[in-house]
Design an enzyme around this catalytic site. Structure first.
Site, PDB file in Angstrom:
ATOM      1  N   SER A 137       1.075  -0.952   0.493  1.00  0.00           N
ATOM      2  CA  SER A 137      -0.281   0.325   0.356  1.00  0.00           C
ATOM      3  C   SER A 137       0.849   0.913  -0.227  1.00  0.00           C
ATOM      4  O   SER A 137       1.530   0.890  -0.568  1.00  0.00           O
ATOM      5  CB  SER A 137      -1.239   0.143   1.261  1.00  0.00           C
ATOM      6  OG  SER A 137      -2.167   0.802   1.326  1.00  0.00           O
ATOM      7  N   ASP A 167      -9.398  -5.326  -5.113  1.00  0.00           N
ATOM      8  CA  ASP A 167      -8.708  -4.288  -4.558  1.00  0.00           C
ATOM      9  C   ASP A 167      -8.713  -3.132  -4.603  1.00  0.00           C
ATOM     10  O   ASP A 167      -9.222  -2.335  -5.998  1.00  0.00           O
ATOM     11  CB  ASP A 167      -6.621  -4.601  -5.126  1.00  0.00           C
ATOM     12  CG  ASP A 167      -5.376  -4.225  -3.981  1.00  0.00           C
ATOM     13  OD1 ASP A 167      -5.974  -3.113  -2.758  1.00  0.00           O
ATOM     14  OD2 ASP A 167      -5.285  -4.736  -4.020  1.00  0.00           O
ATOM     15  N   HIS A 201      -7.354  -6.124  -1.357  1.00  0.00           N
ATOM     16  CA  HIS A 201      -6.089  -5.678  -0.343  1.00  0.00           C
ATOM     17  C   HIS A 201      -5.317  -6.155   0.260  1.00  0.00           C
ATOM     18  O   HIS A 201      -3.709  -5.235   0.453  1.00  0.00           O
ATOM     19  CB  HIS A 201      -6.195  -3.620   0.342  1.00  0.00           C
ATOM     20  CG  HIS A 201      -5.359  -2.182   0.338  1.00  0.00           C
ATOM     21  ND1 HIS A 201      -4.692  -2.372  -1.079  1.00  0.00           N
ATOM     22  CD2 HIS A 201      -5.098  -2.483   1.501  1.00  0.00           C
ATOM     23  CE1 HIS A 201      -4.174  -1.898  -0.499  1.00  0.00           C
ATOM     24  NE2 HIS A 201      -4.481  -1.217   0.506  1.00  0.00           N
TER      25      HIS A 201
END
Length: 304
Positions: free
Chosen positions: A113, A253, A280
């Site tokens: 991320s 995601d 995610h």
């Protein structure tokens, strides 16, 4: 390759400016394989939700987790103004950690991320000891991220986005109503497991307990980015990444295909793997396949 080695060999805190960065290392460097340094997301999260990556240490790759400044076991600075929290601060912290641990000459970065953006930013400087880069579920451009959040929000069940926007307009994003509606998005696009894994819950609660960094740089939620990152992009830096790069994302995601596309298209030596049953957090949602893909990439680095 499975996630079995979780007991750290060493852990502690290294000085960084007037503060300290907490770390743990599973396995020991010097065995012939580079250290895998895990860079967590947020900004403002912790290493906890990525702890299962320590399992790759059974293959001979020492694994380093750390908590970025302001969170977890590192120094908390709740009184610092928002302008204190910059990407450059965290780039300097990463450089310092690599040097202090004695691994700056031989390492691989795995950033998840926000951590993926940070890792790619670091890699674009072409540090001589970097052997490879894994960018997982990461934005290269927050303007693109914000645009894609609008698409995902519009597809939420009837009424959910309206509740979210009402709280955002009223400045009541800390309310129970906002949190309840927020979790609808999170269960679709952040973690589709039910219940959420304990390690993910731990990182989630760390943000709740000290939201200083997350609020300053991101905002109140994943999909309402109003902090200092809102206009940040590193797309122009990606052609400078000079190491083999693995780009990972989930079919559901929040880091959509448009979000991760710049890594795939602009990094010279990049390949992209999509996890069909994940959002995610594919390392938690599809751990067996994730570890196979990760091990194959790391072994491929040895073949040159």
């Amino acid at each position: 390759m499975t996630a079995t080695a979780k007991v750290p060999s060493t852990k502690g805190r290294v000085p960084f400016r007037d503060h300290a960065t907490w770390y743990r290392m599973t396995g020991r460097p010097g065995g012939g394989r580079p250290a895998l340094v895990v860079v967590h997301g947020g900004p403002g999260s912790t290493h906890d939700y990525l702890r299962n990556l320590a399992g790759i240490a059974v293959g001979g790759w020492p694994v380093v987790h750390y908590d970025q400044l302001g969170n977890g076991g590192s120094t908390h600075l709740p009184d610092q103004p928002p302008e204190f929290w910059t990407p450059e601060l965290f780039l300097d912290e990463l450089d310092n950690l690599l040097t202090r641990l004695g691994i700056a000459g031989d390492y691989v970065l795995l950033g998840q991320s926000w951590g993926g953006m940070l890792a790619a930013w670091h890699a674009a400087g072409r540090p001589p000891g970097l052997r490879g880069l894994i960018v997982a579920d990461a934005p290269a451009s927050y303007p693109t991220w914000r645009s894609e959040m609008e698409v995902l929000r519009a597809a939420l069940p009837d009424g959910v986005d309206e509740v979210l926007r009402a709280h955002e307009a009223a400045g009541t994003t800390g309310s129970a109503g906002y949190t309840e509606a927020m979790r609808v998005f999170y269960r679709r696009h952040v973690c589709r497991l039910d219940p959420w894994p304990r390690d993910y819950d731990a990182s989630f609660m760390e943000i709740v307990n000290d939201p200083t960094v997350y609020t300053a740089m991101n905002g109140p939620s994943e999909f309402h980015v109003v902090g200092s990152l809102r206009d940040v992009s590193i797309e122009h830096l990606l052609p400078s990444v000079a190491v083999p790069t693995l780009v990972l994302s989930g079919r559901y995601d929040e880091a959509t295909d448009a979000v991760v596309r710049p890594y795939r298209e602009l990094v010279p030596d990049a390949r992209h793997v999509v996890f069909e049953e994940s959002s995610h957090l594919p390392h938690l949602e599809e751990p067996e396949r994730f570890f196979r893909v990760l091990a194959e990439f790391l072994l491929g680095l040895e073949k040159g």
